[in-house]
Motif scaffolding. Structure first.
Motif, mmCIF file in Angstrom:
data_model
loop_
_atom_site.group_PDB
_atom_site.id
_atom_site.type_symbol
_atom_site.label_atom_id
_atom_site.label_comp_id
_atom_site.label_asym_id
_atom_site.label_seq_id
_atom_site.Cartn_x
_atom_site.Cartn_y
_atom_site.Cartn_z
ATOM 1 N N GLU A 1 0.845 -1.209 0.000
ATOM 2 C CA GLU A 1 0.000 0.000 0.000
ATOM 3 C C GLU A 1 0.881 1.260 0.000
ATOM 4 O O GLU A 1 0.659 2.181 -0.787
ATOM 5 C CB GLU A 1 -0.889 -0.026 1.248
ATOM 6 C CG GLU A 1 -1.909 1.091 1.295
ATOM 7 C CD GLU A 1 -2.700 1.063 2.590
ATOM 8 O OE1 GLU A 1 -3.913 0.872 2.527
ATOM 9 O OE2 GLU A 1 -2.103 1.243 3.667
ATOM 10 N N LYS B 1 0.694 8.639 6.176
ATOM 11 C CA LYS B 1 0.480 7.873 4.952
ATOM 12 C C LYS B 1 -0.103 8.773 3.849
ATOM 13 O O LYS B 1 0.194 8.607 2.671
ATOM 14 C CB LYS B 1 -0.499 6.730 5.260
ATOM 15 C CG LYS B 1 -0.503 5.643 4.239
ATOM 16 C CD LYS B 1 -1.510 4.596 4.605
ATOM 17 C CE LYS B 1 -0.937 3.546 5.508
ATOM 18 N NZ LYS B 1 -1.848 2.406 5.674
ATOM 19 N N THR C 1 2.480 1.714 -3.322
ATOM 20 C CA THR C 1 1.492 2.171 -4.310
ATOM 21 C C THR C 1 1.232 3.668 -4.143
ATOM 22 O O THR C 1 1.152 4.416 -5.132
ATOM 23 C CB THR C 1 0.166 1.389 -4.133
ATOM 24 O OG1 THR C 1 0.465 0.007 -4.118
ATOM 25 C CG2 THR C 1 -0.805 1.684 -5.253
ATOM 26 N N SER D 1 -11.220 4.697 5.232
ATOM 27 C CA SER D 1 -9.782 4.507 5.005
ATOM 28 C C SER D 1 -9.045 5.829 5.224
ATOM 29 O O SER D 1 -9.662 6.871 5.435
ATOM 30 C CB SER D 1 -9.541 4.029 3.575
ATOM 31 O OG SER D 1 -9.637 5.121 2.691
#
Ligand SMILES: [Fe+2]
Length: 344
Positions: free
Chosen positions: A135, A191, A138, A244
């Motif tokens: 993740e 993130k 990506t 998310s």
């Protein structure tokens, strides 16, 4: 021994026998609940049960014979009691042995299942770790699409993520934010950070790669990268049916050029109307730009960058985030040096 004492002793024996039968039945139920499969020999249980009733009947018979003064005594009865007593003890021990063996077999099976579950748990942890790393890679690849075209910003996305992490970790210690910034929020904002300029993929090269100040029209187009980026992330987030990190990523992407006094873009938000993620990224983004070398400007020293940020406290930046920056600015400088800021 007088007759009354003998009768009381036998009657006491009958009471204990009845209690024993009751306890035996309760044990049988416990055993049937406890064992897995047919590990217990049920024939033994039946014989044991029959013997209990034979003994009970015998006790009652002897008691009645005492009361009626018709004492029963013969070699056959005495030898029969001895024999059945020995069989009873044998059955009792055999039942105990079977019970213990069954428990041990169950324990071994439980240990085997537990070990298999532990292996599966370790595999899941490993897969989850790989998934998280995939993740992150990506996210980086997506963000890098924009950065690779914006040739002057080398390593910008990696550095700004580190600056954001430093600021968030400091703000977590502040009582005002302690309840708002959870460990989960910190993970999600760090993130999200690389995605803040992803909207630049929609900005033409002639503007994105222009060396020197923008014209008014060019700047208007450049400003669109916030809306474009938020749109990209929103589209992706809509495809997920769970909450998310992309929610924070969208907020940050949309609001990282807003200013504390309301003079920023794209929505002219003011003060705490600006999401915290946007206020944090605003400072990280500007520090990195100040320290970077451009065609039209030299790299500013760490001290000069700090001075400019302090001067814009309460105008461009949230005063509390500037205060957090002042507490961790030495680490900003360290990241800036080790991650190659100022050479691009
Ligand atoms: Fe930006």
């Amino acid at each position: 021994m007088d007759k009354l004492t003998a009768c009381l002793l036998i009657a006491g024996g009958i009471i204990f026998m009845l209690l024993g039968i009751r306890k035996f039945r309760s044990n049988k139920k416990l055993l049937s609940d406890f064992y897995i499969g047919d590990t217990f020999n049920s024939a033994l249980m039946v014989y044991h049960h029959i013997l209990l009733y034979i003994f009970l009947s015998g006790y009652i018979l002897v008691l009645i014979s005492f009361i009626l003064d018709q004492f029963l005594s013969s070699e056959f009865i005495i030898s029969g009691i001895f024999f059945l007593g020995a069989v009873f003890v044998f059955l009792e021990n055999k039942l105990h042995h079977n019970a213990i063996s069954a428990m041990k077999a169950n324990l071994d099976e439980t240990l085997r299942i537990s070990s298999a579950l532990e292996n599966e748990r370790e595999q899941l942890i490993s897969l989850n770790k790989q998934l998280l790393e995939t993740e992150n890679v990506t996210i980086f690849a997506l963000a890098y699409q924009a950065e690779i075209r914006d040739k002057v910003t080398g390593n910008h996305i990696l550095r700004t993520a580190q600056y954001v992490k430093l600021l968030v970790e400091d703000l977590m210690k502040n009582s005002k934010y302690r309840n708002y910034i959870s460990v989960e929020y910190k993970t999600e904002i760090v993130k999200s950070a690389p995605l803040h300029d992803i909207g630049k993929v929609g900005i033409p090269d002639r503007i994105l790669q222009k060396e020197g100040p923008f014209t008014r029209d060019e700047f208007e187009i450049m400003k669109q990268h916030c809306l474009l980026g938020a749109q990209i992330i929103r589209k992706a987030n809509e495809r997920l049916n769970f909450k998310s990190f992309l929610t924070i990523a969208e907020q940050m992407t949309l609001s990282h050029h807003e200013k504390w006094d309301g003079s920023g873009y794209p929505n002219g938000l003011k003060g705490e109307e600006i999401p915290l993620s946007g206020r944090i990224m605003a400072l990280a983004d500007v520090y990195d730009a100040l320290r970077a070398k451009r065609q039209y400007k030299a790299s500013f020293s760490h001290e000069k960058a700090c001075r400019i940020i302090r001067e814009e406290k309460g105008t461009h930046f949230d005063p509390e985030i500037v205060a957090a920056f002042e507490r961790v600015e030495a680490q900003f400088e360290q990241i800036s040096i080790t991650m190659n800021n100022g050479n691009h």
